[in-house]
Write a protein that holds these residues in place. Structure first.
Motif, PDB file in Angstrom:
ATOM      1  N   PRO A 127     -38.446 -15.387 -12.164  1.00 11.27           N
ATOM      2  CA  PRO A 127     -38.904 -16.766 -12.409  1.00 11.27           C
ATOM      3  C   PRO A 127     -40.224 -16.827 -13.167  1.00 11.27           C
ATOM      4  N   GLU A 128     -41.107 -15.835 -12.968  1.00 14.77           N
ATOM      5  CA  GLU A 128     -42.419 -15.844 -13.624  1.00 14.77           C
ATOM      6  C   GLU A 128     -42.414 -15.107 -14.964  1.00 14.77           C
ATOM      7  N   GLU A 129     -41.249 -14.935 -15.552  1.00 17.85           N
ATOM      8  CA  GLU A 129     -41.135 -14.237 -16.835  1.00 17.85           C
ATOM      9  C   GLU A 129     -41.989 -14.889 -17.917  1.00 17.85           C
ATOM     10  N   ARG A 130     -42.604 -14.041 -18.762  1.00 13.20           N
ATOM     11  CA  ARG A 130     -43.336 -14.512 -19.947  1.00 13.20           C
ATOM     12  C   ARG A 130     -42.912 -13.686 -21.150  1.00 13.20           C
ATOM     13  N   ILE A 131     -42.836 -14.340 -22.304  1.00 17.46           N
ATOM     14  CA  ILE A 131     -42.522 -13.658 -23.564  1.00 17.46           C
ATOM     15  C   ILE A 131     -43.712 -13.820 -24.501  1.00 17.46           C
TER      16      ILE A 131
END
Length: 464
Positions: free
Chosen positions: A416-420
């Motif tokens: 859920p806390e993914e960042r790109i």
């Protein structure tokens, strides 16, 4: 979890209800399945309530609940259909020292009644904290279809045999016996000989299990994937449900660990680069020691066990110790990150090969065949690359890579806390330093986030 699920002992105890119409009748339908005494207070009860009273199924008092009426009860339900009246009655019950439920008023209720699948003595309770009753009913309907109606009979007869089954040692041997009964010999005996055949089947099964040699321990090297429990394989889930011991890495997420059998021994052997550390020698000793003692061990590794997971060392240790082992692959972070940015890892006309590389190894920053990575269209995924980013950037530029080469960094892929982080080789640093990454990340050299990926609502796409 705002509401902790428990099963309350009801035999010999009283449940008090207030209400005289359909609302209280709906609650009574489920409460009458319990062993509790039911006492209903209603100034103007419907005829169905009077019928239940005459049949001896409830006690009906034809007046409004007053202080002291609920004292000594295990639970109280306010079910008049009037919100304000229910609140008043709930206050009376609380003053009497009784937990109260105000029907259709979650905020003022001290407990809630879940949706129930009844296969007495097997009971499945389903709750959604009041957020989605329609969802609870859908799950209930699905379970009703899945659980055979004779499950209650199997459990009732099995319950009478529990003391006899204590002849088996506690743990896996006893669990194997009950598993054989509920999912094998029991249903077969019931279908062929009826309920009378269950006790003899249990006795024969017990003697067979007592005569069996102890099951050998084993080690399953299981890939936990990048963090999303929905990306676990079915085999991985099954092994977690059956494991005696789970030896897990730091990057395995809590929701995945929650899938392990509740009684399993959970051992954290997490390693953190330049931080806390469990030596490989200790890990090897743990997995083989438990397996040699007869345990079914799950060695749970983030991503895929065969990608930078030191799998070969642990397999070699098992082989030297004479421990059986097998590998269950998982989704590696490169695949999850590629899915997040909407790019294939290989594409016709772009790259015929793919390299999975590490940013650093046990000796420090890892040297690579940099020249091969500077070819047009080359794609590589670097694991463990956050601290090595400036080193990688310098080496690639030094060997002729274009500063305009796209680079994507995906932190917490699939979670859920993914960042790109979108960058180029020339801007990689100080871009990453400014991003202040704190979670696990992979660096995807030669790949830029696709427009479709950027449009996904759950992604945080940053071009710093």
């Amino acid at each position: 979890m705002q509401h902790f699920p428990i099963f309350v002992a009801m035999a010999g105890r009283t449940v008090t209800l207030a209400g005289g119409g359909d609302v209280v009748l709906a609650k009574l339908r489920i409460l009458m399945k319990s062993a509790a005494s039911l006492h209903v207070f209603a100034a103007d009860p419907c005829e169905e309530l009077r019928d239940l009273h005459r049949a001896g199924k409830i006690t009906l008092t034809e007046r409004t609940l007053a202080p002291g009426d609920a004292a000594g009860s295990v639970l109280f339900y306010a079910a008049t259909g009037d919100i304000m009246e229910d609140k008043r009655l709930g206050e009376i019950a609380r003053a009497d020292g009784v937990m109260s439920n105000l029907v259709d008023n979650l905020e003022d209720s001290e407990f809630i009644t879940p949706a129930i699948v009844d296969r007495d003595p097997v009971t499945v309770a389903i709750g959604t904290e009041g957020a989605a009753p329609v969802l609870a009913r859908a799950i209930k309907r699905d379970l009703e279809e899945r659980l055979p109606t004779n499950l209650g009979t199997l459990a009732r007869i099995g319950k009478t045999f529990r003391r006899a089954a204590d002849r088996l040692p506690f743990g896996r041997k006893r669990r194997d016996f009950w598993s054989d009964y509920y999912f094998g010999k029991g249903p077969t005996a019931l279908s062929e000989g009826g309920e009378d055949a269950l006790r003899p089947a249990l006795e024969n099964l017990l003697e067979a299990h007592l005569a069996q040699a102890p099951r050998k321990g084993s080690v399953a090297f299981v890939g936990a994937g990048p963090g999303d429990p929905d990306l676990l394989t079915l085999k991985a889930r099954k092994l977690l449900h059956e494991a005696d011991v789970v030896v897990y890495d730091r990057l395995v997420t809590g929701p995945i660990l929650d899938l392990a059998r509740r009684e399993a021994e959970m051992i954290d052997v997490g390693k953190e680069g330049f931080g806390t550390h469990t030596s490989q020698t200790e890990i090897n000793a743990l997995i083989t020691g438990h397996a040699l003692a007869g345990a079914q061990v799950v060695r749970l590794k983030s991503g895929d066990p065969s990608v930078y997971g030191r799998l070969d060392e642990e397999i070699t240790t098992c082989e030297k110790a004479g421990v059986d082992w097998f590998v269950v692959p998982g989704i590696t972070a490169a695949s999850a990150a590629a899915a997040s940015i909407g790019q294939p890892l290989t594409a016709r006309g772009r790259n015929a090969g793919l390299r999975l590389l590490t940013g650093h190894d046990v000796n420090g920053f890892a040297d690579q065949d940099w020249a091969s990575l500077t070819a047009e269209g080359a794609v590589a995924v670097f694991y463990m690359s956050k601290r090595a980013a400036r080193f990688l950037q310098g080496r690639l530029l030094m060997h002729g890579a274009s500063p305009e080469t796209p680079v994507s960094v995906v932190e917490n892929a699939s979670r859920p806390e993914e960042r790109i982080i979108a960058a180029t080789l020339g801007t990689l640093e100080p871009t990453l330093s400014r991003a202040n990454l704190s979670g696990p990340a992979v660096l995807m050299y030669g790949l830029a986030p696709r427009g479709a990926a950027a449009a996904l609502p759950d992604l945080q796409l940053e071009a710093l």
